[in-house]
Design an enzyme around this catalytic site. Structure first.
Site: not given
Ligand code: GLA
Length: 401
Positions: A151, A201, A222
């Site tokens: 991430d 993306g 998200d």
């Molecule tokens: C981001 C990701 C989520 C999750 C959080 C965890 O927002 O997009 O899917 O993994 O971090 O902190």
């Protein structure tokens, strides 16, 4: 959601150069169909721990989800502790022994996933992998990890903006390099580890994801357990059809089925459309307290078969009329799936919608199965279809004329 802007691809040349060498490796990897499993974030967020992961694994089996195809039990953010003087990252007190936990999950015939960031910190502020990529990948492999969600999070501020403050193209190259680095580190472990990119993306990731060995990539910000969020994410998948294929998938984010205040129709529509999109099916609900009607949705074989169709072709948006949207997916052996979705919120509205078969490349008088009721329907051109707000008709035509 961390970023909204989409930038022009800045790294396509780099991507193309390494694609040739990685294609054969990708073909050998997992995720020949979209990964299925469960992830801790959408319901438990920071409240995930060893006990909760074991309970989720137990429940995947007890509920019949494993038999329906759910395999991965994925720990999201907040498992990380501190690094020691040798750079070894330790788990925090919620996860006393990650190897033992992985062994437990494996002993159930399931696989286990984990989460990190290319930045110094994860999105929840825990330790990321920056500068320790090979070391972390090796440790994951030693633990027996089968899946990594990686991430972007703090990499943007700490590296991209710091090293190339006014140069978006250079920032994108740094991001690409970071994902490439972990992709190579995972590959070097020799263990098949599904590689899931999470950078919302940016920079048309679907165009270069395969070149960094990724098996899937988030295409959006998200998800939230609200219809508007689900519909926004669905709308952003238009035009991405050609980028999904066995081994690499567009990821419109994990499922919210069973979460928040989604109605049953909304849960059904969300699940159906993620199946149409050949999306990873990663449930994100409270499994030990799952209601029977939610279990019925998540384990519906006929819908899962659409998602897991071996051809790996993502659905295309075909047309809309009033509040209704029509999507179509090509399936193995010439079969087709058609989704008719009432995206409107007006529960009292009547929807004088008529199915236009020609727009779907069909000639009329098709036999279709309604995948939620099991009923066989005769489809005729301009036939009226009525659906409640946010409800769906999901059809499979085994032998289109
Ligand atoms: C981001 C990701 C989520 C999750 C959080 C965890 O927002 O997009 O899917 O993994 O971090 O902190």
């Amino acid at each position: 959601m961390y970023f909204s802007a989409r930038l022009q691809p800045a790294i396509l040349a780099l991507a193309a150069a390494s694609l040739a060498t990685t294609t054969s490796a990708i073909a050998q990897q997992a995720a020949q169909t979209p990964p299925m499993g469960w992830n801790s974030w959408n319901y438990f967020a920071r409240n995930v721990d060893d006990k909760g992961i074991r309970a989720a694994a137990d429940q995947i089996i007890a509920s019949g989800m494993k038999d329906a195809g759910y395999v991965y039990v994925n720990i999201d953010d907040t498992w990380e502790g501190k690094r020691d003087e040798n750079g070894v990252l330790h788990t925090n007190e919620k996860f006393p022994d990650m190897k033992a936990l992985a062994d437990y999950v494996h002993s159930k015939g399931l696989k286990i996933g984990i989460y990190s960031s290319p930045g110094p910190k994860t999105c929840a502020g825990f330790e990321g992998s920056l500068g320790h990529e090979e070391q972390d990948a090796k440790m994951y492999a030693e633990w027996g990890i089968d899946y990594l969600k990686y991430d972007l999070c703090s990499f943007r501020q700490a590296v991209m903006q710091k090293e190339a403050p006014d140069d978006k193209a250079a920032q994108m190259r740094l991001m690409f390099a970071a994902y490439d680095k972990m992709g190579k580190a995972l590959k070097a472990t020799g263990r098949p580890i599904v590689y899931s990119l999470c950078q919302y993306g940016w920079d048309n990731v679907w165009e270069w994801g395969p070149s960094v060995n990724a098996n899937l990539w988030r295409t959006t910000g998200d998800i939230q357990a609200r219809w508007q969020s689900i519909y926004d994410l669905l709308s952003q998948q238009k035009g991405l059809t050609s980028y999904a294929a066995p081994g690499h998938w567009n990821d419109p984010d994990m499922l919210e089925v069973g979460n928040g205040k989604l109605s049953l129709a909304e849960n059904r529509s969300h699940f159906s459309m993620w199946a149409m999109l050949a999306a990873p099916l990663l449930a994100g609900n409270d499994l030990p307290n799952m209601k029977p009607e939610i279990k019925d949705i998540l384990t519906r074989r006929e819908i899962i078969a659409i998602d897991q169709d071996p051809l790996g072709k993502q659905a295309r948006y075909i047309y809309s009329s009033g509040q209704m949207e029509v999507w179509q997916r090509d399936l193995q052996g010439g079969a087709k799936a058609i989704a008719i979705l009432n995206v409107g919120s007006d529960v009292n509205a009547t929807h004088p919608f008529r199915l236009e078969l020609a727009k779907l490349g069909l000639t009329g008088h098709e036999r279709a199965t309604d995948l939620w009721t099991g009923k066989v329907l005769e489809l005729t051109d301009h036939m009226p279809i009525e659906l409640g707000s946010h409800d769906i008709l999901l059809l499979r035509i085994a032998e289109p004329r």
